[in-house]
Scaffold this active site. Structure first.
Site, PDB file in Angstrom:
ATOM      1  N   HIS A 172       0.850  -1.189   0.000  1.00 51.11           N
ATOM      2  CA  HIS A 172       0.000   0.000   0.000  1.00 51.11           C
ATOM      3  C   HIS A 172       0.888   1.243   0.000  1.00 51.11           C
ATOM      4  O   HIS A 172       1.996   1.240   0.555  1.00 51.11           O
ATOM      5  CB  HIS A 172      -0.924  -0.006   1.209  1.00 51.11           C
ATOM      6  CG  HIS A 172      -2.133  -0.875   1.019  1.00 51.11           C
ATOM      7  ND1 HIS A 172      -3.415  -0.413   1.195  1.00 51.11           N
ATOM      8  CD2 HIS A 172      -2.246  -2.171   0.643  1.00 51.11           C
ATOM      9  CE1 HIS A 172      -4.271  -1.392   0.943  1.00 51.11           C
ATOM     10  NE2 HIS A 172      -3.584  -2.475   0.601  1.00 51.11           N
ATOM     11  N   GLU A 223       0.951   4.177   1.507  1.00 48.99           N
ATOM     12  CA  GLU A 223       1.410   4.766   2.765  1.00 48.99           C
ATOM     13  C   GLU A 223       2.522   3.934   3.393  1.00 48.99           C
ATOM     14  O   GLU A 223       3.524   4.481   3.896  1.00 48.99           O
ATOM     15  CB  GLU A 223       0.245   4.890   3.747  1.00 48.99           C
ATOM     16  CG  GLU A 223      -0.926   5.712   3.240  1.00 48.99           C
ATOM     17  CD  GLU A 223      -1.985   4.853   2.571  1.00 48.99           C
ATOM     18  OE1 GLU A 223      -1.607   3.961   1.797  1.00 48.99           O
ATOM     19  OE2 GLU A 223      -3.185   5.073   2.828  1.00 48.99           O
ATOM     20  N   ARG A 260       6.615   4.901   3.812  1.00 42.37           N
ATOM     21  CA  ARG A 260       7.312   4.855   5.108  1.00 42.37           C
ATOM     22  C   ARG A 260       8.595   4.038   5.013  1.00 42.37           C
ATOM     23  O   ARG A 260       9.626   4.386   5.612  1.00 42.37           O
ATOM     24  CB  ARG A 260       6.365   4.276   6.146  1.00 42.37           C
ATOM     25  CG  ARG A 260       6.977   4.151   7.531  1.00 42.37           C
ATOM     26  CD  ARG A 260       6.964   2.703   7.966  1.00 42.37           C
ATOM     27  NE  ARG A 260       7.416   2.504   9.324  1.00 42.37           N
ATOM     28  CZ  ARG A 260       7.505   1.328   9.906  1.00 42.37           C
ATOM     29  NH1 ARG A 260       7.112   0.244   9.240  1.00 42.37           N
ATOM     30  NH2 ARG A 260       7.955   1.206  11.134  1.00 42.37           N
ATOM     31  N   CYS A 284      -6.913   3.493   4.183  1.00 45.78           N
ATOM     32  CA  CYS A 284      -7.919   2.429   4.267  1.00 45.78           C
ATOM     33  C   CYS A 284      -8.122   2.008   5.716  1.00 45.78           C
ATOM     34  O   CYS A 284      -7.232   2.123   6.556  1.00 45.78           O
ATOM     35  CB  CYS A 284      -7.500   1.236   3.407  1.00 45.78           C
ATOM     36  SG  CYS A 284      -6.023   0.381   3.985  1.00 45.78           S
ATOM     37  N   LYS A 324      -2.096   1.213  11.004  1.00 47.96           N
ATOM     38  CA  LYS A 324      -0.641   1.376  10.986  1.00 47.96           C
ATOM     39  C   LYS A 324      -0.234   2.832  11.225  1.00 47.96           C
ATOM     40  O   LYS A 324       0.773   3.090  11.902  1.00 47.96           O
ATOM     41  CB  LYS A 324      -0.077   0.877   9.653  1.00 47.96           C
ATOM     42  CG  LYS A 324      -0.170  -0.640   9.499  1.00 47.96           C
ATOM     43  CD  LYS A 324       0.588  -1.139   8.293  1.00 47.96           C
ATOM     44  CE  LYS A 324       0.580  -2.662   8.253  1.00 47.96           C
ATOM     45  NZ  LYS A 324       1.371  -3.224   7.131  1.00 47.96           N
ATOM     46  N   LYS A 345      12.819  -6.737   4.110  1.00 46.90           N
ATOM     47  CA  LYS A 345      13.409  -6.880   5.443  1.00 46.90           C
ATOM     48  C   LYS A 345      14.876  -7.288   5.369  1.00 46.90           C
ATOM     49  O   LYS A 345      15.695  -6.858   6.196  1.00 46.90           O
ATOM     50  CB  LYS A 345      12.620  -7.919   6.244  1.00 46.90           C
ATOM     51  CG  LYS A 345      11.203  -7.499   6.591  1.00 46.90           C
ATOM     52  CD  LYS A 345      10.504  -8.579   7.395  1.00 46.90           C
ATOM     53  CE  LYS A 345       9.089  -8.154   7.754  1.00 46.90           C
ATOM     54  NZ  LYS A 345       8.379  -9.196   8.562  1.00 46.90           N
ATOM     55  N   LYS A 384       5.115  -0.785  22.371  1.00 42.21           N
ATOM     56  CA  LYS A 384       4.223  -1.526  21.475  1.00 42.21           C
ATOM     57  C   LYS A 384       3.195  -2.330  22.271  1.00 42.21           C
ATOM     58  O   LYS A 384       2.008  -2.387  21.896  1.00 42.21           O
ATOM     59  CB  LYS A 384       5.045  -2.453  20.571  1.00 42.21           C
ATOM     60  CG  LYS A 384       4.212  -3.211  19.549  1.00 42.21           C
ATOM     61  CD  LYS A 384       5.084  -4.008  18.604  1.00 42.21           C
ATOM     62  CE  LYS A 384       5.786  -5.138  19.319  1.00 42.21           C
ATOM     63  NZ  LYS A 384       6.514  -6.027  18.376  1.00 42.21           N
TER      64      LYS A 384
END
Length: 659
Positions: free
Chosen positions: A329, A331, A335, A389, A457, A568, A620
């Protein structure tokens, strides 16, 4: 008169009325009035604007009477005035013109005329004050529009739409000498022989509003929308310029409109520049970007990241080696592009002899006690072409010119955590998911891979920062200063989605973590809805590289099958290179013991490296607990096996790794 003659007369009157009504259904009332022996004169009496259209008014004078008509065009206004005139003339003759909004019944013998007020028959007046006349015009038009509405409705009476002037009309009234210049989105003249093909749908046309020496730009999918966007931008700048301190006039929680428009223009212009010669990959549904400013000023603002995309990786293409990007997505991809830039900034300090020596041109600086932080005069602004979204978009389906509060803030559907659907678009509440614990073998056997929505997120980034858990061992939290949307900004829904739904439940966050409340804004050049199928690729660009990457959103890799620089594995390799050269942030475990790096960094697993920032992990956990306390659902994580891999790029060239 004998009874037989009376009956014949009544039948004749009914036939006459019926003929006039049939003529009104077939002919224009102005033509019918023109066939009568009465002469008439027409003149315009004014206009007033509604949020949707402009209403025109016409006065028609017949003999000693004046009749007013209103409509969405001058022709409709003249027809309305002619109809009112015919009704009054028939009333004087003893006949009634049936109301078109009522059921027609020609079997009734009653010919009693309606009251004069029913026909809006107005006597002509010679002297009326200008203000009184304007008020009378507005009230008459609104009353006529209200009479055309149904008297009863299944859902209650319809609320009248408040009258407001168009920004274009306001500019013409206050600045008579202004000039609007329209071109294609890239500046090509409209009379050019070749039409540009690579223009985005929402930037198809460009209008420049010039007021004296000032110029204001607006973009849109049509000339009308582009002109309206330019007018909005001009009004925002002129209103802010009237005060010595513009920020004092801004509503609480909103970003300056001038800066918001500049941010949106920078991101859209950068994307158009990149895709100038690539027609295929210039197609997109959602565009996101991150812009960095200095002291929140327009001057010196630079684009850090630009990305497109609306799809997630398919479950069968998940990688146990960290080589696939799970969420493409726009966004989320933007990031990750920002993280590439932050790693490159850390490389500047790792490349010099003294990593604690400040670098003036860098965006980060050494922090006290170890590690680094974003400079205090730097701000990060996230632009998204539409509402993210999930909870931020599900209750914002339409544009609103005037922001209204949420009428049902306590409904259980508000604020719920939602997940994206694999191989599809849209989101579903977490409570509707079959399993909150995803397993690797379950996904491989056909269970849908669940990914948290972008609204969730963004809410996470407002607490934990944009840097992520891996970089938190070196860099202090980096928070977004503002969120600028290109369309579908409903402040109450967006604020609830990104921070409002947890602010009453989150507590005991370890410093320096806190709940950041970004400023909100909507660009003047709004995005147009494109009802087309979303492309299955994602274009990602970071300022560290000149060319963008094009990812296949289904596989999470480049179109040639190679891993992306955003995966990653690539992020882990950068961290492995920097952690050996830079002093980490001072952190401690929940029991108070200090954190020390292990000796076997080369064999460290990815999930073990993330645990080297215990402060981030505690923050978190507090965030996830806040969602559960608010009864909004439980955060769904990816299968554990996905993060159990080692770094495979320990000997990679830094020049290729950090570009």
């Amino acid at each position: 008169m004998p009874n037989k003659m009376k009956k014949l007369t009544k039948k004749k009157n009914k036939r006459t009325i019926s003929k006039i009504c049939k003529d009104l259904n077939k002919k224009n009332p102005v033509m019918i009035l023109n066939e009568t022996p009465h002469g008439f004169r027409c003149k315009e009496i004014g206009t007033f604007s509604t949020p949707n259209k402009t209403v025109f008014g016409v006065a028609m004078t017949v003999a000693d009477m004046t009749f007013e008509g209103w409509g969405h065009s001058k022709r409709e206004a003249r027809a309305s005035a002619a109809r009112v005139c015919l009704a009054a003339l028939l009333a004087r003759a003893g006949h009634v013109l049936p109301d078109q909004t009522r059921a027609k019944d020609f079997t009734v013998d009653d010919t009693t005329p309606y009251p004069v007020s029913e026909f809006q028959c107005l006597e002509s007046k010679s002297k009326i004050e200008e203000q009184t006349k304007q008020n009378a015009v507005t009230e008459t038009a609104q009353s006529q529009i209200e009479r055309n509405l149904p008297t009863s409705s299944l859902f209650g009476a319809t609320a009248p739409t408040p009258a407001s002037k168009s920004p274009i009309n306001v500019l013409y009234e206050n600045h008579p000498g202004l000039l609007f210049i329209c071109t294609y989105g890239d500046g090509t003249p409209l009379d050019s022989a070749q039409v540009p093909l690579q223009l985005a749908h929402s930037m198809r046309f460009k209008v420049v509003c010039q007021i004296k020496e000032q110029k204001f730009e607006g973009y849109g999918s049509s000339k009308k929308l582009a002109k309206l966007a330019a007018a909005r931008s001009a009004l925002a700048v002129l209103e802010e310029g009237r005060a010595d301190i513009a920020d004092s006039l801004l509503p609480s929680g909103y970003l300056s409109q001038t800066l918001a428009d500049h941010i949106a223009n920078l991101v859209n212009s950068k994307f158009s520049e990149m895709m100038k010669n690539d027609v295929i990959h210039s197609k997109r549904k959602v565009l996101a970007g991150i812009v960095m400013t200095t002291d929140s000023k327009v001057d010196g603002a630079k684009v850090i990241a630009v990305a497109t995309g609306t799809k997630c990786v398919s479950g069968e293409h998940m990688s146990v080696r960290g080589r696939a990007v799970n969420d493409c997505h726009a966004e989320v991809a933007a990031r990750r592009c920002l993280q590439r830039h932050l790693y490159t900034q850390l490389l500047l300090y790792a490349s010099q002899k003294d990593p604690r020596k400040p670098i003036p041109e860098a965006d980060i600086e050494p922090a006290e006690g170890g590690g680094y932080r974003l400079r205090p005069d730097r701000q990060l602004h996230m632009y998204v072409s539409t509402a993210p979204c999930g909870d931020g978009r599900i209750f914002s389906p339409h544009e609103q010119l005037q922001h209204e509060p949420d009428r049902h803030p306590n409904r259980l559907a508000r604020g719920q955590l939602r997940t994206k659907i694999e191989s599809g678009e849209g989101t579903i509440p977490v409570k509707n998911c079959n399993s909150l614990l995803q397993t690797w073998d379950g996904v491989m056997q056909g269970e849908r891979l669940l990914t948290m929505s972008c609204s969730d997120k963004v809410a996470r980034w407002c607490v934990l920062g944009l840097q992520g858990s891996l970089m938190s061992t070196l860099l202090a939290p980096v928070y977004p200063t503002s969120i600028v949307l290109g369309s579908l900004l409903h402040p109450h829904h967006l604020y609830r989605a990104i921070c409002g739904r947890i602010e009453a439940y989150i507590s005991s966050l370890p410093p320096p973590y806190h709940l950041r409340r970004p400023l909100l804004a909507r660009a003047a050049s709004t995005e147009a809805r494109t009802p087309t199928r979303a492309p299955s690729f994602s274009v990602c660009w970071a300022c560290t590289n000149t060319a963008p990457e094009v990812l296949n959103a289904t596989t999470g890799k480049l179109e040639n099958g190679q891993p992306s620089l955003l995966c990653k594995q690539s992020m882990f390799a950068r961290w492995q290179y920097l952690i050996k050269k830079l002093p980490p942030l001072q952190q401690s475990h929940p029991d108070g013991t200090s954190v020390s790096l292990p000796n076997h960094l080369d064999t460290l697993l990815y999930n073990e490296a993330k645990l080297l920032s215990p402060t981030y992990q505690v923050a978190k956990d507090r965030l996830f607990q806040a969602f559960e306390k608010a009864k909004l659902g439980r955060w769904i994580k990816k299968p554990l096996e996905q993060d159990q891999f080692v770094c495979e790029l320990l000997s990679a060239d830094p020049a290729a790794l950090f570009t």
